[in-house]
Motif scaffolding. Sequence first.
Motif, PDB file in Angstrom:
ATOM      1  N   VAL A  35     -10.848 -18.360 -18.958  1.00 43.37           N
ATOM      2  CA  VAL A  35      -9.915 -17.489 -18.207  1.00 43.37           C
ATOM      3  C   VAL A  35      -8.502 -17.805 -19.111  1.00 43.37           C
ATOM      4  N   ARG A  37      -5.179 -18.324 -19.312  1.00 44.71           N
ATOM      5  CA  ARG A  37      -4.321 -18.662 -18.242  1.00 44.71           C
ATOM      6  C   ARG A  37      -2.850 -17.756 -18.462  1.00 44.71           C
ATOM      7  N   CYS A  40      -3.941 -14.476 -16.527  1.00 43.65           N
ATOM      8  CA  CYS A  40      -4.404 -14.582 -15.148  1.00 43.65           C
ATOM      9  C   CYS A  40      -2.909 -14.786 -14.080  1.00 43.65           C
ATOM     10  N   CYS A  46     -12.097 -11.908  -9.312  1.00 44.16           N
ATOM     11  CA  CYS A  46     -13.087 -12.654  -9.980  1.00 44.16           C
ATOM     12  C   CYS A  46     -13.896 -13.497  -8.831  1.00 44.16           C
ATOM     13  N   VAL A  57      -9.592 -19.907  -7.168  1.00 45.97           N
ATOM     14  CA  VAL A  57      -8.159 -19.504  -7.543  1.00 45.97           C
ATOM     15  C   VAL A  57      -7.267 -20.748  -6.743  1.00 45.97           C
ATOM     16  N   THR A  83      -3.785 -19.553 -10.422  1.00 44.77           N
ATOM     17  CA  THR A  83      -4.540 -18.921 -11.701  1.00 44.77           C
ATOM     18  C   THR A  83      -6.256 -19.311 -11.324  1.00 44.77           C
ATOM     19  N   ALA A  84      -6.926 -18.698 -11.909  1.00 45.22           N
ATOM     20  CA  ALA A  84      -8.441 -18.903 -11.676  1.00 45.22           C
ATOM     21  C   ALA A  84      -8.972 -19.974 -12.587  1.00 45.22           C
ATOM     22  N   CYS A 102     -11.401  -8.128 -13.442  1.00 42.49           N
ATOM     23  CA  CYS A 102     -10.041  -8.724 -13.572  1.00 42.49           C
ATOM     24  C   CYS A 102      -9.023  -7.810 -13.903  1.00 42.49           C
ATOM     25  N   GLU A 104      -5.898  -8.085 -14.777  1.00 41.62           N
ATOM     26  CA  GLU A 104      -5.178  -8.550 -16.222  1.00 41.62           C
ATOM     27  C   GLU A 104      -5.854  -8.637 -17.297  1.00 41.62           C
ATOM     28  N   ALA A 106      -7.918 -10.864 -18.288  1.00 46.10           N
ATOM     29  CA  ALA A 106      -7.882 -12.373 -18.465  1.00 46.10           C
ATOM     30  C   ALA A 106      -9.103 -13.295 -18.628  1.00 46.10           C
ATOM     31  N   ILE A 107     -10.220 -12.569 -18.526  1.00 45.11           N
ATOM     32  CA  ILE A 107     -11.370 -13.368 -18.669  1.00 45.11           C
ATOM     33  C   ILE A 107     -12.478 -12.828 -19.460  1.00 45.11           C
TER      34      ILE A 107
END
Length: 116
Positions: A35, A37, A40, A46, A57, A83-84, A102, A104, A106-107
């Motif tokens: 992730v 950050r 996220c 997720c 989260v 955040t995750a 996701c 964003e 972000a993963i």
Amino acid sequence: MPESLNREKARRAAAHPDRPGEQCRAEAGSFVPVVDRSRCEGKRDCVEVCPYGVFEVRRMEDSDFAGLSVLGKLKSIVHGRKTAYTPQADQCQACGLCVVACPEKAIRLVAVQRDV
């Protein structure tokens, strides 16, 4: 199957043409979700699509928050410092649902290097 699973979101993610990974056929723990950050926003997509309960989260830990850029810190504060995290990363089977779900982006999935 985690009770947080949103079947409709998971179906949409499974049909996504850019879905990475091994289509849930990888040995558990051979891939881990990573992730970003700074991207996220803790929206929980997720958590809602992962069939293996890998994600949660929660409030960002101070050490992770300290590592963000000024812009990343501001963004995090706006989103309640959520955040995750991946407390069950060893259960990941690289289905890639989290990556495409996701909002964003972000993963990402990373193959675990094993000593031979």
